[in-house]
Design a protein around this motif. Structure first.
Motif, PDB file in Angstrom:
ATOM      1  N   GLN A 348      27.457  55.260  12.150  1.00  0.00           N
ATOM      2  CA  GLN A 348      28.756  55.136  13.058  1.00  0.00           C
ATOM      3  C   GLN A 348      28.955  53.498  12.502  1.00  0.00           C
ATOM      4  O   GLN A 348      27.952  52.667  12.342  1.00  0.00           O
ATOM      5  CB  GLN A 348      28.291  55.008  14.224  1.00  0.00           C
ATOM      6  CG  GLN A 348      29.342  54.921  15.540  1.00  0.00           C
ATOM      7  CD  GLN A 348      28.922  55.043  16.997  1.00  0.00           C
ATOM      8  OE1 GLN A 348      27.927  54.344  17.299  1.00  0.00           O
ATOM      9  NE2 GLN A 348      29.188  56.121  17.578  1.00  0.00           N
ATOM     10  N   THR A 349      30.390  53.240  12.632  1.00  0.00           N
ATOM     11  CA  THR A 349      30.765  51.948  12.065  1.00  0.00           C
ATOM     12  C   THR A 349      31.384  51.066  13.182  1.00  0.00           C
ATOM     13  O   THR A 349      31.713  51.586  14.249  1.00  0.00           O
ATOM     14  CB  THR A 349      31.925  52.184  11.052  1.00  0.00           C
ATOM     15  OG1 THR A 349      33.105  52.744  11.773  1.00  0.00           O
ATOM     16  CG2 THR A 349      31.654  53.222   9.952  1.00  0.00           C
ATOM     17  N   LEU A 350      31.321  49.787  12.780  1.00  0.00           N
ATOM     18  CA  LEU A 350      31.632  48.735  13.804  1.00  0.00           C
ATOM     19  C   LEU A 350      33.240  49.149  14.178  1.00  0.00           C
ATOM     20  O   LEU A 350      33.414  49.042  15.458  1.00  0.00           O
ATOM     21  CB  LEU A 350      31.696  47.447  13.272  1.00  0.00           C
ATOM     22  CG  LEU A 350      32.197  46.298  14.143  1.00  0.00           C
ATOM     23  CD1 LEU A 350      31.140  46.185  15.390  1.00  0.00           C
ATOM     24  CD2 LEU A 350      32.096  44.969  13.562  1.00  0.00           C
ATOM     25  N   GLU A 351      34.206  49.748  13.606  1.00  0.00           N
ATOM     26  CA  GLU A 351      35.311  49.963  13.706  1.00  0.00           C
ATOM     27  C   GLU A 351      35.523  50.872  14.508  1.00  0.00           C
ATOM     28  O   GLU A 351      36.560  51.180  15.389  1.00  0.00           O
ATOM     29  CB  GLU A 351      36.222  50.184  12.469  1.00  0.00           C
ATOM     30  CG  GLU A 351      36.358  48.998  11.457  1.00  0.00           C
ATOM     31  CD  GLU A 351      35.326  48.567  10.723  1.00  0.00           C
ATOM     32  OE1 GLU A 351      35.092  47.189  10.209  1.00  0.00           O
ATOM     33  OE2 GLU A 351      34.384  49.438  10.648  1.00  0.00           O
ATOM     34  N   GLU A 352      34.558  51.946  14.626  1.00  0.00           N
ATOM     35  CA  GLU A 352      34.675  53.136  15.480  1.00  0.00           C
ATOM     36  C   GLU A 352      34.408  52.800  17.034  1.00  0.00           C
ATOM     37  O   GLU A 352      34.788  53.388  17.821  1.00  0.00           O
ATOM     38  CB  GLU A 352      33.860  54.344  14.991  1.00  0.00           C
ATOM     39  CG  GLU A 352      34.337  54.779  13.807  1.00  0.00           C
ATOM     40  CD  GLU A 352      33.240  55.704  13.130  1.00  0.00           C
ATOM     41  OE1 GLU A 352      33.670  56.900  12.559  1.00  0.00           O
ATOM     42  OE2 GLU A 352      31.959  55.470  13.449  1.00  0.00           O
ATOM     43  N   VAL A 353      33.716  51.547  17.144  1.00  0.00           N
ATOM     44  CA  VAL A 353      33.355  51.412  18.493  1.00  0.00           C
ATOM     45  C   VAL A 353      33.699  49.959  19.142  1.00  0.00           C
ATOM     46  O   VAL A 353      33.563  49.781  20.331  1.00  0.00           O
ATOM     47  CB  VAL A 353      31.785  51.420  18.697  1.00  0.00           C
ATOM     48  CG1 VAL A 353      30.891  52.717  18.246  1.00  0.00           C
ATOM     49  CG2 VAL A 353      31.131  50.417  17.663  1.00  0.00           C
ATOM     50  N   GLN A 354      34.078  49.053  18.363  1.00  0.00           N
ATOM     51  CA  GLN A 354      34.406  47.718  18.710  1.00  0.00           C
ATOM     52  C   GLN A 354      35.360  47.835  19.909  1.00  0.00           C
ATOM     53  O   GLN A 354      35.261  46.855  20.879  1.00  0.00           O
ATOM     54  CB  GLN A 354      34.635  46.942  17.535  1.00  0.00           C
ATOM     55  CG  GLN A 354      34.735  45.365  17.892  1.00  0.00           C
ATOM     56  CD  GLN A 354      34.789  44.451  16.618  1.00  0.00           C
ATOM     57  OE1 GLN A 354      35.146  45.043  15.629  1.00  0.00           O
ATOM     58  NE2 GLN A 354      34.369  43.110  16.730  1.00  0.00           N
ATOM     59  N   ASP A 355      36.441  48.531  19.775  1.00  0.00           N
ATOM     60  CA  ASP A 355      37.547  48.233  20.709  1.00  0.00           C
ATOM     61  C   ASP A 355      37.068  48.968  22.202  1.00  0.00           C
ATOM     62  O   ASP A 355      37.814  48.682  23.188  1.00  0.00           O
ATOM     63  CB  ASP A 355      38.725  49.409  20.174  1.00  0.00           C
ATOM     64  CG  ASP A 355      39.673  48.671  19.201  1.00  0.00           C
ATOM     65  OD1 ASP A 355      39.080  47.536  18.752  1.00  0.00           O
ATOM     66  OD2 ASP A 355      40.084  49.398  18.361  1.00  0.00           O
ATOM     67  N   THR A 356      35.835  49.707  22.097  1.00  0.00           N
ATOM     68  CA  THR A 356      35.506  50.176  23.541  1.00  0.00           C
ATOM     69  C   THR A 356      34.516  48.757  24.329  1.00  0.00           C
ATOM     70  O   THR A 356      34.196  49.269  25.377  1.00  0.00           O
ATOM     71  CB  THR A 356      34.395  51.218  23.560  1.00  0.00           C
ATOM     72  OG1 THR A 356      33.191  50.893  22.839  1.00  0.00           O
ATOM     73  CG2 THR A 356      35.183  52.305  22.611  1.00  0.00           C
ATOM     74  N   TRP A 357      34.320  47.654  23.513  1.00  0.00           N
ATOM     75  CA  TRP A 357      33.615  46.953  24.192  1.00  0.00           C
ATOM     76  C   TRP A 357      34.354  45.819  25.261  1.00  0.00           C
ATOM     77  O   TRP A 357      35.551  45.555  24.885  1.00  0.00           O
ATOM     78  CB  TRP A 357      33.020  45.838  22.824  1.00  0.00           C
ATOM     79  CG  TRP A 357      31.955  46.707  22.292  1.00  0.00           C
ATOM     80  CD1 TRP A 357      31.296  47.736  22.364  1.00  0.00           C
ATOM     81  CD2 TRP A 357      31.491  46.284  21.118  1.00  0.00           C
ATOM     82  NE1 TRP A 357      30.654  48.274  21.472  1.00  0.00           N
ATOM     83  CE2 TRP A 357      30.640  47.212  20.409  1.00  0.00           C
ATOM     84  CE3 TRP A 357      31.519  45.061  20.182  1.00  0.00           C
ATOM     85  CZ2 TRP A 357      30.020  46.961  19.346  1.00  0.00           C
ATOM     86  CZ3 TRP A 357      30.848  44.826  19.061  1.00  0.00           C
ATOM     87  CH2 TRP A 357      29.954  45.783  18.555  1.00  0.00           C
ATOM     88  N   PRO A 358      33.830  45.192  26.258  1.00  0.00           N
ATOM     89  CA  PRO A 358      34.693  44.446  26.866  1.00  0.00           C
ATOM     90  C   PRO A 358      34.664  42.920  25.999  1.00  0.00           C
ATOM     91  O   PRO A 358      34.462  42.912  24.953  1.00  0.00           O
ATOM     92  CB  PRO A 358      33.770  43.971  27.980  1.00  0.00           C
ATOM     93  CG  PRO A 358      32.518  45.089  27.910  1.00  0.00           C
ATOM     94  CD  PRO A 358      32.539  45.419  26.618  1.00  0.00           C
ATOM     95  N   LYS A 359      36.068  42.519  26.745  1.00  0.00           N
ATOM     96  CA  LYS A 359      36.693  41.285  25.924  1.00  0.00           C
ATOM     97  C   LYS A 359      35.735  40.133  26.714  1.00  0.00           C
ATOM     98  O   LYS A 359      35.065  40.376  27.761  1.00  0.00           O
ATOM     99  CB  LYS A 359      38.140  40.903  26.178  1.00  0.00           C
ATOM    100  CG  LYS A 359      38.892  42.212  25.897  1.00  0.00           C
ATOM    101  CD  LYS A 359      39.062  42.379  24.388  1.00  0.00           C
ATOM    102  CE  LYS A 359      39.713  43.380  23.793  1.00  0.00           C
ATOM    103  NZ  LYS A 359      39.618  43.809  22.349  1.00  0.00           N
ATOM    104  N   GLY A 360      35.461  39.023  25.923  1.00  0.00           N
ATOM    105  CA  GLY A 360      35.086  37.718  26.351  1.00  0.00           C
ATOM    106  C   GLY A 360      33.235  37.970  26.204  1.00  0.00           C
ATOM    107  O   GLY A 360      32.922  38.888  25.379  1.00  0.00           O
ATOM    108  N   ASP A 361      32.546  37.458  27.107  1.00  0.00           N
ATOM    109  CA  ASP A 361      31.181  37.287  26.883  1.00  0.00           C
ATOM    110  C   ASP A 361      30.667  38.818  27.277  1.00  0.00           C
ATOM    111  O   ASP A 361      30.838  39.385  28.042  1.00  0.00           O
ATOM    112  CB  ASP A 361      30.480  36.327  27.820  1.00  0.00           C
ATOM    113  CG  ASP A 361      30.811  35.000  27.505  1.00  0.00           C
ATOM    114  OD1 ASP A 361      31.613  34.730  26.593  1.00  0.00           O
ATOM    115  OD2 ASP A 361      30.487  33.991  28.196  1.00  0.00           O
TER     116      ASP A 361
END
Length: 479
Positions: A348-361
């Motif tokens: 799994q790549t960073l690009e595939e999951v990063q948009d699901t992460w919360p913004k900020g801390d």
């Protein structure tokens, strides 16, 4: 715009992760001594090095008398220095004298800085099979007696006793031969064992030097010193402690320094550091112990790691939702697939999951390691450090989201900036695991007490370091 501790700023430092920086040029360094918050080591030819933090070193230490291979030790409120005035083949012969002298301070700028007159404690006449040079001291913690080992390949390593109050030879003391086939020896004590560490191989030939450090141990300070396969060091035995590596060769002149419970370092010199033009340089490595035998550890290098708790083996990770991989299951329940060619599954790549992460801390937790992007940490050494090694930035690989200590004694991840609470000491402990300590904690300043701590199987926090607890310990894996 704030400076980022980024890869671009630290790529050149990756090779220096196992070396001190500045101008750490020295040969035959003494055991490192601390005086008024600074660190000192003395070398052959007089003088030596000073460091404000144990990481960046420069010349300036002052030791009169010239000669070779000094050692230094604090006894009470004074510092005792011992060194070889001649010998070792210097000047064409093996007639040598070993001298001691005292000082109240090692700071040459202090008004109290004044070396006493040097006193001879032993000698060699140049004709006998012995060489009075390369002394190393041990103040026995069990008896308070002060011992010195000395000698080179020209004959034997000998043991004598000094008076720890005066630095003079104990009246009536007779030297004893305890080893051969080494030089630049040192004595240490740990866990009921006395250890004799000697430097084996050839010296003083730059990149062609074969120096390496070996050890034997005994229940008695006077020996016999036996290695791991039963060989007596008086007959050439010795177990390897550290040899060449990381484009450096010629490890010699061992010294031990205890930093904290379970945190020890070994200092020595490299005869030649390939990345520093082949110069002889100061080296500091973690000192580890296995089955009561010492060996050199490793400082963490620039790379991508899983950070695993010793408590449970769970991986440090971002507290984000698990994202499934859309890959058809394989196995006995799908017999048709078993007839098809095997195709590797891409991670799994960073690009595939990063948009699901919360913004900020984003806070952190611990869980099963699955080589997912939120579990992969880029560990990068910076140009700052302590006596145990460089300070590091720890961030999710491919991002500027960095592990950060908080004012309420927790850990989170924030955008990387020039914050001391985003710098981490990563120190290998004597059992091979690591402690991870924030360099600073907001509102508390520089930190010497608190570490990354596994409060529960899945709950990382900051708490007081305790070597006896696996909660304080972590491992790094690059699988």
């Amino acid at each position: 715009m704030k400076k980022l501790y980024s890869i671009l700023a630290t790529l050149a430092l990756a090779a220096a992760a196992n070396a001190q920086i500045g101008a750490p040029y020295i040969h035959d360094p003494s055991t490192i001594a601390e005086c008024d918050g600074k660190y000192y080591t003395f070398g052959t030819g007089g003088g030596g090095l000073i460091s404000d933090d144990g990481w960046s070193w420069h010349s300036g230490a002052d030791r009169p008398g010239g000669g070779a291979a000094p050692d230094i030790m604090k006894i009470g409120d004074r510092y005792l220095c011992i060194y070889g005035a001649t010998g070792g083949g210097l000047g064409g012969g093996h007639a040598g004298r070993i001298l001691t002298m005292w000082n109240k301070t090692l700071d040459p700028k202090s008004p109290d800085f004044r070396w006493t007159e040097a006193v001879e404690v032993c000698y060699s006449d140049g004709m006998e099979d012995q060489d009075a040079i390369d002394p190393g001291m041990l103040l026995d913690p069990t008896t308070g007696r002060l011992w010195v080992s000395y000698g080179t390949y020209f004959g034997t390593i000998r043991l004598i006793e000094l008076d720890p109050k005066t630095g003079f030879r104990v009246k009536g003391n007779k030297e004893k031969d305890i080893a051969i086939d080494c030089e630049a020896s040192d004595l240490i004590y740990r866990n009921g064992w006395y250890y004799l560490l000697g430097t084996h191989g050839t010296c003083c030939d730059g990149v062609n030097s074969t120096y390496n450090i070996v050890v034997g141990r005994s229940r008695n300070v006077e020996g016999p010193y036996i290695d791991n396969v039963g060989r007596d060091m008086y007959h050439g035995g010795g177990r390897m402690v550290v040899a060449a590596g990381d484009r450096k060769t010629g490890a010699g002149h061992f010294g031990r320094t205890i930093i904290d419970d379970g945190v020890e370092i070994m200092s020595f010199h490299w005869e030649a550091d390939f990345d520093m033009g082949g110069r002889s340089t100061l080296a500091i490595r973690p000192l580890l112990w296995k089955n009561d035998w010492p060996y050199a550890g490793e400082q963490i290098k620039d790379g991508v790691y899983a950070i695993l708790s010793e408590r449970r083996g769970y991986s440090l990770e971002l507290a984000v939702d698990f994202v499934r991989m859309n890959v058809a299951r394989q196995g006995w329940f799908n017999r048709n697939q078993m007839q098809e060619p095997v195709k590797p599954v891409a991670e799994q790549t960073l690009e595939e999951v990063q948009d699901t992460w919360p913004k900020g801390d984003i806070t952190v937790r611990c869980s099963d390691y699955m080589f997912r992007p939120w579990q992969k940490w880029q560990v990068v050494p910076t140009d700052r450090g302590t006596i145990t090694g460089p300070l590091y930035v720890i961030r999710i690989a491919g991002t500027n989201r960095a592990l950060t200590a908080t004012a309420n004694m927790e850990v989170t991840t924030k955008e990387l900036a020039s914050l001391d609470e985003q710098l981490w000491r990563i120190e290998q402990l004597t059992d091979g695991t690591y402690r991870i300590m924030p360099y600073a904690i907001p509102g508390k300043g520089k930190n010497q007490k608190y570490c990354l701590y596994s409060a529960g199987d899945s709950t990382p926090t900051l708490a007081e370091y305790d070597f006896q607890s696996d909660n304080s310990k972590w491992n790094f894996s690059n699988h």
